[in-house]
Structures are given as C-alpha cells and as structure tokens.
Design a protein around this motif. Structure first.
Motif, PDB file in Angstrom:
ATOM      1  N   ASP A 395       0.933  -1.466   0.043  1.00 14.04           N
ATOM      2  CA  ASP A 395       0.137   0.054   0.109  1.00 14.04           C
ATOM      3  C   ASP A 395       0.915   1.255  -0.174  1.00 14.04           C
ATOM      4  OD1 ASP A 395      -1.920   1.903   0.265  1.00 14.04           O
ATOM      5  OD2 ASP A 395      -2.543   1.260   2.223  1.00 14.04           O
ATOM      6  N   VAL A 396       1.125   1.710  -1.252  1.00 16.64           N
ATOM      7  CA  VAL A 396       2.261   2.899  -1.516  1.00 16.64           C
ATOM      8  C   VAL A 396       1.310   4.218  -1.361  1.00 16.64           C
ATOM      9  CG1 VAL A 396       3.766   3.672  -2.914  1.00 16.64           C
ATOM     10  CG2 VAL A 396       3.518   1.270  -2.625  1.00 16.64           C
ATOM     11  N   PRO A 397       1.998   5.153  -0.431  1.00 13.94           N
ATOM     12  CA  PRO A 397       1.314   6.464  -0.204  1.00 13.94           C
ATOM     13  C   PRO A 397       1.645   7.253  -1.669  1.00 13.94           C
ATOM     14  CG  PRO A 397       3.327   6.361   0.973  1.00 13.94           C
ATOM     15  CD  PRO A 397       2.997   4.984   0.554  1.00 13.94           C
ATOM     16  N   ARG A 398       0.736   8.499  -2.022  1.00 15.32           N
ATOM     17  CA  ARG A 398       1.008   9.157  -3.093  1.00 15.32           C
ATOM     18  C   ARG A 398       2.237   9.878  -3.136  1.00 15.32           C
ATOM     19  NH1 ARG A 398      -3.680  11.260  -5.655  1.00 15.32           N
ATOM     20  NH2 ARG A 398      -2.987  13.077  -7.233  1.00 15.32           N
ATOM     21  N   GLY A 399       3.119   9.627  -4.115  1.00 14.69           N
ATOM     22  CA  GLY A 399       4.138  10.646  -4.229  1.00 14.69           C
ATOM     23  C   GLY A 399       5.426   9.439  -4.022  1.00 14.69           C
ATOM     24  N   LEU A 400       5.121   8.172  -3.834  1.00 17.49           N
ATOM     25  CA  LEU A 400       6.356   7.236  -3.477  1.00 17.49           C
ATOM     26  C   LEU A 400       6.074   6.115  -4.661  1.00 17.49           C
ATOM     27  CD1 LEU A 400       8.534   5.715  -2.143  1.00 17.49           C
ATOM     28  CD2 LEU A 400       6.760   4.970  -0.515  1.00 17.49           C
ATOM     29  N   VAL A 401       7.133   5.850  -5.312  1.00 13.59           N
ATOM     30  CA  VAL A 401       7.218   4.592  -6.337  1.00 13.59           C
ATOM     31  C   VAL A 401       8.068   3.655  -5.807  1.00 13.59           C
ATOM     32  CG1 VAL A 401       7.986   4.228  -8.750  1.00 13.59           C
ATOM     33  CG2 VAL A 401       6.819   6.348  -8.391  1.00 13.59           C
ATOM     34  N   VAL A 402       7.406   2.441  -5.983  1.00 13.58           N
ATOM     35  CA  VAL A 402       8.034   1.254  -5.451  1.00 13.58           C
ATOM     36  C   VAL A 402       7.986   0.221  -6.531  1.00 13.58           C
ATOM     37  CG1 VAL A 402       8.270  -0.741  -3.782  1.00 13.58           C
ATOM     38  CG2 VAL A 402       7.288   1.621  -2.987  1.00 13.58           C
ATOM     39  N   ALA A 403       9.057  -0.396  -6.858  1.00 11.63           N
ATOM     40  CA  ALA A 403       9.072  -1.130  -8.071  1.00 11.63           C
ATOM     41  C   ALA A 403       9.992  -2.492  -7.747  1.00 11.63           C
ATOM     42  CB  ALA A 403       9.439  -0.471  -9.100  1.00 11.63           C
ATOM     43  N   GLY A 404       9.607  -3.598  -8.311  1.00 11.82           N
ATOM     44  CA  GLY A 404      10.333  -4.908  -8.249  1.00 11.82           C
ATOM     45  C   GLY A 404      11.111  -4.824  -9.712  1.00 11.82           C
ATOM     46  N   VAL A 405      12.272  -5.020  -9.766  1.00 12.77           N
ATOM     47  CA  VAL A 405      13.169  -4.851 -10.916  1.00 12.77           C
ATOM     48  C   VAL A 405      13.649  -6.392 -11.274  1.00 12.77           C
ATOM     49  CG1 VAL A 405      15.150  -3.910 -11.907  1.00 12.77           C
ATOM     50  CG2 VAL A 405      14.221  -2.740 -10.297  1.00 12.77           C
ATOM     51  N   SER A 406      13.092  -6.816 -12.365  1.00  9.68           N
ATOM     52  CA  SER A 406      13.008  -8.410 -12.547  1.00  9.68           C
ATOM     53  C   SER A 406      14.227  -8.732 -13.024  1.00  9.68           C
ATOM     54  CB  SER A 406      12.073  -8.836 -13.680  1.00  9.68           C
ATOM     55  OG  SER A 406      12.139  -7.709 -14.968  1.00  9.68           O
ATOM     56  N   ALA A 407      15.294  -7.664 -13.493  1.00  9.41           N
ATOM     57  CA  ALA A 407      16.658  -8.044 -14.021  1.00  9.41           C
ATOM     58  C   ALA A 407      17.327  -8.519 -12.984  1.00  9.41           C
ATOM     59  CB  ALA A 407      17.365  -7.124 -14.748  1.00  9.41           C
ATOM     60  N   SER A 408      18.168  -9.509 -12.771  1.00  6.02           N
ATOM     61  CA  SER A 408      19.093  -9.757 -11.415  1.00  6.02           C
ATOM     62  C   SER A 408      20.430  -8.817 -11.250  1.00  6.02           C
ATOM     63  CB  SER A 408      19.509 -11.458 -11.513  1.00  6.02           C
ATOM     64  OG  SER A 408      20.611 -11.585 -10.537  1.00  6.02           O
ATOM     65  N   PRO A 409      20.486  -8.266 -10.203  1.00  2.00           N
ATOM     66  CA  PRO A 409      21.771  -7.521  -9.941  1.00  2.00           C
ATOM     67  C   PRO A 409      22.917  -8.359 -10.248  1.00  2.00           C
ATOM     68  CG  PRO A 409      20.854  -7.850  -7.718  1.00  2.00           C
ATOM     69  CD  PRO A 409      19.938  -8.363  -9.121  1.00  2.00           C
ATOM     70  N   ARG A 410      23.284  -9.232 -11.283  1.00  2.00           N
ATOM     71  CA  ARG A 410      24.350  -9.959 -11.410  1.00  2.00           C
ATOM     72  C   ARG A 410      24.801  -9.965 -12.944  1.00  2.00           C
ATOM     73  NH1 ARG A 410      28.134 -13.057 -12.964  1.00  2.00           N
ATOM     74  NH2 ARG A 410      28.224 -15.188 -12.286  1.00  2.00           N
ATOM     75  N   GLY A 411      26.081  -9.484 -12.739  1.00  2.00           N
ATOM     76  CA  GLY A 411      26.731  -9.015 -14.094  1.00  2.00           C
ATOM     77  C   GLY A 411      26.684 -10.335 -15.097  1.00  2.00           C
TER      78      GLY A 411
END
Length: 411
Positions: A395-411
């Motif tokens: 439940d995210v308040p107005r003005g805040l963006v929360v996102a899951g980044v599907s790309a793994s942080p692995r080179g």
C-alpha cells in the motif's frame, strides 16, 4: 539522497579476482550511482593472530584485512558490525577489526569498547547530506555482547544487542514427557513448568511460542535514533536477527513490532538481515522497512576452520569443499534458499520517493567456484523472489514509487 542497501557480507577472498568481480559487477554499478551503500559486515578482519572462541556464530567468520578496502571500492560506505559472528575470535580480534574497517574508510555502528560506544549512532557525511546509522543484533553469543564497567570489573568490547525473551507452551502430555526426561537425567521435573535444555516450557492448550523484545534494550535503540535524528538527513537502522517462524521467509512478530517502533522514533529506513532468505518489504508511515535482505556474499573460509569443526562432520582438517557441501545442504534442509534483495532507495525533501527492489539468488552448488556469490536468475526465479518481497502488494502512499526490478543484479 540515494542509498543502496545490501544484506550480509561474509567474505574470505578478494573481490577483485574472478569469479567475484563478475558476479558483483551489476551491484557495483548500483553502488557507484548511490550516495551511500550499506551492508552488514558479518565477519572479523584479522590474520589469525587470535584463537577462535566457543561458541561461534555458527561457523568462524574471518576476512583478510586487505579485503575491507575492496568493500569500500565496491561502493559500501556504511556497515553494521552487530551480528552473531562479531565475537568469533574474541574481543581483541573484534577491536582490531573495527580499526581495520575505519582505516579502509568504512563508517560502522553496532560495536565498540563497551556498551555505551556499541550503542552509539555513527554518522556518514556525504555531498547529499548526513546519514545516521544505528545498529544492533538480536542474535549473538553471550561472550560477544558489549558490557558496561561495574566497579572494579572492566567493560567488554562487543556488540550492541536487542535482547528478546520467549514463552513456550506445549500440551499437557508433551510437558509430562519433558518432565519425565528432565527428572531422569537432571533430577528435576514439574507439573506446569519444566526447564529443559535451558528453555522454560509451560503447560498450554497447544504448541505456542511467543517472543518479545526486552523493553530496556529497545529503548536504548530508540534513544539512539532520536539522538542522531537532529544531525542527519536520513536515519538508517540495522537489526540482525536469525529468529524465524516455521516459514523462514516470514519475519517473527517481535521483529515487526521493533522495526515499526524504530520508525515511530524517527528512523527513515530500517533493515533486518540474518537468515539467508529474502523477506517482505513494508512501507510503514511512509518509511521503508526491509524485514530480511538476505546475504549478498556467503563465502566463509571453509578451509580455515577450527579442527573440531571438521571432526564433527567426519572430515579431515582443512577439507574446505567437504565443509562447504555440508553447510549448503544444512541451509537447504532448513528452508533457507539463499535468496536476497538489493534495495535502491531515494529520499528527497525528507520523504521517501522511490524504492527499487532487485532480486538475488546465490550460487548454492558446492562444487562451483562461484558458490556463495550472486548468480544469474531465470525469469521465474526472479518473479518468485520478488513475490516473497511483497512489493506488488504494498500500500504505497501518493508521491512514492516502489518497483520490483526483474533483472537480477548480477553481471
């Protein structure tokens, strides 16, 4: 201000060499773009000048001192030292480790020469403003706890702790069985309460465990947050905690309550870590709580453990591959899948504006040279880790963006 948050760092080899350099390349990129990078330094930096203590935090964690500078090169600038491995080699080794971290340019909190300094907040000053760090552990061997002096008794070097207390209830017939065993071997039993293995069990209608935090130790943390709030643009709190429910991905209720209380006291970001799993992320009163970041690096030196460790597993001394295989199998048997999160948080104008959550899975193949390092994720694996983080259900308040980044942080 942008802060990148990673979990436990248990590292015993250079990060500049392969395969670590490639495995960490994407995380390095995230950290390079941030104003600060946080991690839990779950080790002791030394060159084996001191003998191992008993008990340890699980295994005996040790990092070559020169690797601390490599952590700074990676982009880590803030570390918690409050965890269950801080006392693996005793107070002198811990004191030396803190000096090594400072010399490498890492700002730490959660440990010190006595209970007062271990509980004190640290401040990192960046071009974007100051970050206050408060740190404690709810999981720790007693010998590693920082204490205050008492008369002629000196203080002890150690870590800041969030103490907890528990109540265990079992049905009557099971309590009676525990009482019989306790009376047979230890000469004491009881009808309504039995102390067995150092744990007090009480009669109840069902199996029930209830844990709560010690109010005095929580108040120490809350006071530290209030103290550093006035001089910090962002206040970050770190809590190391291995306590778990039946599902290791579910944070215990006492940890949820403590984290929320820390936000109520003025923390902008609260991160927990300990179990080698990713746990949910929460937006509470517009602030960020991560209940389990997991481990970014899980590479203890399995070839340099005390002799009794190998003997306990039926291995020859120094059998690193054999010990690694047993350690990873043990984690899997306990439901710990070595999932983790890397969280990229942006704070602007005193408010949380954006949170990007990156899924991580560590390589758990004991025969792999990359064991304990981030590996590439399939789309399904990435989705599963993000699902456990609960990002899509927030439940995210107005003005805040929360996102899951599907790309793994692995080179």
């Amino acid at each position: 201000m942008r802060i990148v948050l990673v979990g436990d760092l248990m590292v015993s080899h250079s990060l500049r060499d392969e395969p670590a350099a490639s495995a960490l390349s994407a995380v390095r990129g995230l950290l390079a773009r941030a104003d600060a990078g946080f991690a839990n330094f779950e080790s002791v930096a030394h060159d084996f000048q001191w003998p191992p203590m008993t008990p340890s935090g699980g295994s005996w964690a040790r990092t070559p001192p020169e690797v601390c500078a490599e952590l700074r090169e990676l982009g880590v600038s803030l570390v918690s030292v409050a965890n269950n491995h801080a006392g693996d080699y005793g107070p002198a080794a811990f004191a030396s480790s803190l000096a090594t971290l400072s010399a490498a340019g890492l700002v730490y909190a959660g440990g010190g020469q006595d209970g007062v300094t271990a509980a004190a907040p640290a401040v990192l000053r960046t071009s974007a403003g100051s970050i206050g760090l408060v740190a404690a552990t709810a999981t720790c061997p007693a010998h590693a706890v920082a204490t205050r002096s008492c008369g002629a008794v000196p203080a002890r070097y150690g870590v800041n702790t969030l103490r907890r207390k528990g109540s265990y209830q079992v049905p009557g017939r099971h309590l009676a069985a525990l009482s019989d065993v306790s009376a047979e071997f230890f000469g004491s039993g009881g009808e309504d309460r039995v102390v067995f293995g150092g744990v007090a069990f009480e009669r109840g209608d069902s199996f029930h465990r209830e844990e709560s935090v010690d109010e005095n130790s929580l108040n120490v943390l809350l006071d530290a947050v209030r103290k550093v709030r006035s001089e910090s643009r962002v206040v970050l709190v770190s809590v190391h905690c291995h306590a778990r429910e039946r599902d290791p991905h579910t944070p215990p209720a006492f940890l949820v309550g403590a984290c929320r209380a820390l936000v109520d006291a003025g923390a902008d970001v609260v991160v927990a870590h300990g179990p080698h799993v990713a746990r949910p992320v929460e937006i509470y009163r517009g602030r960020l709580i991560c209940y389990g970041l997991g481990s970014l690096l899980l590479r203890p030196d399995d070839a340099a453990q005390p002799a009794e460790v190998y003997a306990a597993h039926g291995l020859r001394p120094g059998d690193g591959p054999g010990l690694t295989a047993r350690r990873l199998r043990g984690l899997a048997a306990g439901g710990e899948d070595c999932s983790a999160l890397v969280v990229d948080a942006t704070v602007e104008g005193g408010a949380l504006r954006r949170v990007d959550v990156h899924p991580v899975l560590l390589d758990t193949d004991p025969g792999s040279p990359s064991a304990g390092l981030p590996r590439r994720l399939s789309a399904a694996e990435s989705d599963l880790v993000l699902e456990r983080s609960g990002v899509a259900r927030l439940d995210v308040p107005r003005g805040l963006v929360v996102a899951g980044v599907s790309a793994s942080p692995r080179g």
